[in-house]
Design a protein around this motif. Structure first.
Motif, short mmCIF file in Angstrom:
data_model
loop_
_atom_site.label_atom_id
_atom_site.label_comp_id
_atom_site.label_asym_id
_atom_site.label_seq_id
_atom_site.Cartn_x
_atom_site.Cartn_y
_atom_site.Cartn_z
N UNK A 138 0.83 -1.37 0.03
CA UNK A 138 0.06 0.13 0.06
C UNK A 138 0.97 1.17 0.15
N UNK A 139 0.16 2.20 -0.34
CA UNK A 139 0.75 3.55 -0.13
C UNK A 139 -0.25 4.16 0.82
N UNK A 140 0.22 4.97 1.90
CA UNK A 140 -0.51 5.50 2.99
C UNK A 140 -0.19 6.95 2.88
N UNK A 141 -1.34 8.01 3.03
CA UNK A 141 -1.06 9.41 2.96
C UNK A 141 -1.60 9.98 4.12
N UNK A 142 -0.84 11.17 4.83
CA UNK A 142 -1.70 11.62 5.96
C UNK A 142 -0.98 13.04 5.88
N UNK A 143 -1.94 14.01 6.31
CA UNK A 143 -1.61 15.29 6.31
C UNK A 143 -2.63 16.14 7.67
N UNK A 144 -2.12 17.14 8.25
CA UNK A 144 -2.84 18.01 8.91
C UNK A 144 -2.47 19.38 8.59
N UNK A 145 -3.49 20.19 8.51
CA UNK A 145 -3.29 21.69 7.94
C UNK A 145 -4.43 22.35 8.52
N UNK A 146 -4.28 23.74 8.32
CA UNK A 146 -5.31 24.83 9.07
C UNK A 146 -6.10 25.37 8.24
N UNK A 147 -7.40 25.63 8.14
CA UNK A 147 -8.30 26.11 7.23
C UNK A 147 -8.78 27.41 7.99
N UNK A 148 -8.67 28.50 7.70
CA UNK A 148 -9.57 29.80 8.05
C UNK A 148 -10.79 29.86 7.59
N UNK A 149 -11.78 29.84 8.28
CA UNK A 149 -13.25 29.79 7.93
C UNK A 149 -13.65 30.90 6.93
N UNK A 150 -13.21 32.23 7.43
CA UNK A 150 -13.42 33.35 6.36
C UNK A 150 -13.00 33.28 5.11
N UNK A 151 -11.71 32.57 4.72
CA UNK A 151 -11.22 32.31 3.53
C UNK A 151 -12.27 31.48 2.67
N UNK A 152 -13.14 30.83 3.24
CA UNK A 152 -14.02 29.84 2.50
C UNK A 152 -15.42 30.57 2.74
N UNK A 153 -15.52 31.83 2.88
CA UNK A 153 -16.82 32.53 3.40
C UNK A 153 -17.80 31.78 4.23
N UNK A 154 -17.41 31.03 5.24
CA UNK A 154 -18.13 30.42 6.12
C UNK A 154 -18.27 31.19 7.20
N UNK A 155 -19.47 31.80 7.39
CA UNK A 155 -19.68 32.90 8.57
C UNK A 155 -20.17 32.22 9.94
N UNK A 156 -19.66 32.77 10.85
CA UNK A 156 -19.80 32.56 12.32
C UNK A 156 -20.65 33.69 12.77
N UNK A 157 -21.90 33.36 13.30
CA UNK A 157 -22.67 34.72 13.89
C UNK A 157 -21.84 35.22 15.15
N UNK A 158 -21.98 36.51 15.54
CA UNK A 158 -21.17 37.03 16.46
C UNK A 158 -21.67 36.59 17.65
N UNK A 159 -22.90 35.97 18.00
CA UNK A 159 -23.33 35.54 19.27
C UNK A 159 -22.35 34.19 19.49
N UNK A 160 -22.01 33.37 18.40
CA UNK A 160 -21.35 32.26 18.67
C UNK A 160 -20.04 32.01 18.29
N UNK A 161 -18.98 33.42 18.49
CA UNK A 161 -17.75 33.50 18.15
C UNK A 161 -17.01 32.74 19.18
N UNK A 162 -17.43 32.69 20.37
CA UNK A 162 -16.64 31.89 21.33
C UNK A 162 -16.87 30.30 21.34
#
Length: 185
Positions: A138-162
């Protein structure tokens, strides 16, 4: 659902050259949101992937609704309010390994991948560090990376920011197996 993925694999293998293309339905994806009030984690084990050994192209796709949460209300809010999975049903990554990997020699290879991630119908370029492990079976692949929600226009309501982090950690793992895998000598 299996028919759709199988059809996608058929199309993928036709998009790649006639080189050895490894496919995987053994793909796990997860994300982790570290927020002040509550950590949120979700997993999917229904992703698909293809790896072209010759061109070093790599592809991943996952259905947004396949992510499972420990609380059903979180899953409902994720799909309906944030990801709008009824409009944007999949996340997809198309990339290129920019590191050297000797697929004819067993070993673990650190890799860099450059590509485009589409989430919420917004495509953004990413550079990701990961690892490929090559064996005779087999070939096994793995990775971990960060995604900024704003970069993909995923909005978080101000009320739920925490409750929801603005940056989430994404992890992906795939295992490409074949009875006729003849990569390693």
């Amino acid at each position: 659902m299996k028919f759709v993925w199988t059809s996608a694999f058929f199309l993928l293998t036709n998009l790649f050259t006639q080189a050895q293309v490894l496919t995987s339905e053994d793909v796990s994806l997860s994300f982790f949101s570290d927020a002040p009030i509550e950590d949120i984690t979700a997993e999917s084990h229904t992703g698909v992937s293809a790896l072209n050994v010759e061109s070093k192209s790599i592809y991943f796709k996952v259905a947004i609704r396949s992510f499972q949460f420990r609380k059903s209300l979180m899953q409902e809010h994720f799909n309906e309010n944030y990801m709008e999975s009824h409009k944007y049903p999949h996340a997809e990554f198309k990339g290129q390994l920019t590191s050297e990997v000797d697929f004819s020699a067993a070993g673990t290879y650190p890799v860099n991948v450059e590509g485009e991630l589409t989430i919420h119908n917004v495509t953004k370029s990413y550079r990701v560090n990961g690892e490929l492990r090559v064996t005779k079976q087999a070939v096994e692949a793995q990775a971990t990376f960060l995604v900024k929600l704003v970069d993909h226009q995923i909005k978080i309501p101000r009320l739920l920011i925490k409750n929801i982090a603005e940056v989430v950690e994404v992890s992906v793992a795939a295992k490409y197996e074949s009875d006729d895998l003849k990569i390693v000598k």
